[in-house]
Design an enzyme around this catalytic site. Structure first.
Site: not given
Ligand code: IPM
Ligand code: MG
Length: 363
Positions: A141, A191, A223, A247, A251
């Site tokens: 990032y 990884k 993975d 990240d 999710d």
């Molecule tokens: C998160 C989000 C952010 C990230 C984005 C919006 C930059 O997806 O906080 O998980 O990738 O960190």
């Molecule tokens: Mg995110």
């Protein structure tokens, strides 16, 4: 106690869920006699619209002065094709870095009343209780060189995944420290079969683990981890990983709980002389422009982030537990937003916020 909190509602549903989170914070402060001082700042798309930049200096200044920052979400479709420095996300990355909040804690747990909302079979997901510790201020990032260049006839894009030993050490210590108060197991995700960056990650995590002989450590390739998260989520206690892997995996973890709208997060930096941790608190979900302004977003991730703030930045464990218990009570009552597929009519964002406040009053 004095609670000086900066609120950054951001974009889309960020403003709606943050309003409810602030309402809950106010109710907690009133009930336990804390003096709450709120300031508000601009971050993300709204900041670009009003000031031309996603992270105005004024916002950085306010964040440095506050004891803790509560954030909504950033991102607006109108900036999808904007240059990198004029994107809402840049503001979020900037404030994380400015505050030095290197450890992002994303707890994933299932609630009995939400089992049917999970896309997985109940028996697989039941009893899941993990915390993802995502490194937040390093890795791909932030690494340089980065950018898109015209290279003769070719166009080339480059990003750099970079970590130093000390960056890996401090986030690892945070993970082992948290594991001690839980089931004493850390799973480090990398990884390392392909990336040198991950080879260093694995080496340093293994070294740090020696300082915590009471905590078990295992390693998973990213993975495989993505697969294990849905095959056997109960095997995880603390998941430790670098920025981008975290990240993605968080999710995935979020839907185990039934809805990404449920997930709170705490981003923690160094401890201040007062003992409080520098902290930025935000739900894991994004700004969801498709449902913005409709009073139907789930505010529980944002409200859970308030609980995390009370616990980590203010050491107010009793108040934090009361907020968590109130969230559970509201879930059990079935008064939930549409993302949780209620059997009756879904509640609005505002109604859920108010229901949490009522539950706190009763506690
Ligand atoms: C998160 C989000 C952010 C990230 C984005 C919006 C930059 O997806 O906080 O998980 O990738 O960190
Ligand atoms: Mg995110």
């Amino acid at each position: 106690m004095q609670l000086r909190v900066l609120v950054l509602p951001g974009d889309g549903i960020g403003t709606e869920v943050t309003r409810e989170a602030v309402r809950v914070l106010g109710r907690v402060a009133a009930k336990w006699n804390h003096e709450l001082t709120l300031t508000e700042g601009l971050l993300g798309g709204i900041a670009i619209q009003k000031t031309g930049t996603p992270l105005p200096d004024e916002t950085s200044r306010l964040a440095a002065e506050a004891d803790a920052t509560l954030m909504g979400a950033v991102g607006l479709p109108e900036f999808d094709n904007a240059p990198p420095d004029k994107r809402p996300e840049k503001g979020l990355l900037g404030i994380r870095r400015a505050l030095g909040v290197y450890a992002n804690l994303r707890p994933v747990r299932t609630y009995a009343s939400l089992l049917d909302s999970s896309p997985l079979k109940n028996h697989l997901v039941e009893g899941t209780d993990m915390i993802i510790v995502r490194e937040l201020t390093g890795g791909i990032y932030y690494g340089t060189p980065r950018g898109i260049t015209e290279d003769g006839a070719e166009t080339r894009a480059v990003n750099t995944m970079t970590y130093t030993r000390s960056e890996i050490e401090r986030v690892s210590r945070m993970a082992f420290h948290l594991a001690r108060a839980r089931r004493k197991k850390v799973t480090s995700v990398d990884k390392s079969n392909v990336l040198e960056n991950s080879q260093l990650w694995r080496r340093v995590v293994t070294e740090v683990a020696r300082e915590y002989p009471d905590v078990a450590l295992d390693h998973l390739l990213v993975d495989n981890c993505a697969m294990q998260l849905v095959l056997n989520p109960r095997r995880f206690d603390v998941v430790l990983t670098e920025n981008m892997f975290g990240d993605i995996l968080s999710d995935e973890g979020a839907v185990l709980a039934g809805s990404i709208g449920m997930l709170p997060s705490a981003s923690i930096g160094d401890q201040r002389p007062s003992g409080a941790w520098v902290g930025l608190y935000e739900p894991v979900h994004g700004s969801a422009p498709d449902i913005a302004g409709q009073n139907k977003a789930n505010p529980l991730g944002a409200i859970g982030s308030v609980a995390a703030m009370l616990a980590y930045s203010f050491g107010l464990k009793k108040e934090a537990s009361a907020v968590e218990a109130a969230i559970e009570a509201v879930l059990a009552s079935g008064r939930v937003t549409a993302d949780l597929q209620p059997s009756g009519a879904p509640a609005t964002t505002e109604q859920v916020g108010e229901a949490v406040c009522v539950a706190i009053e009763r506690s």
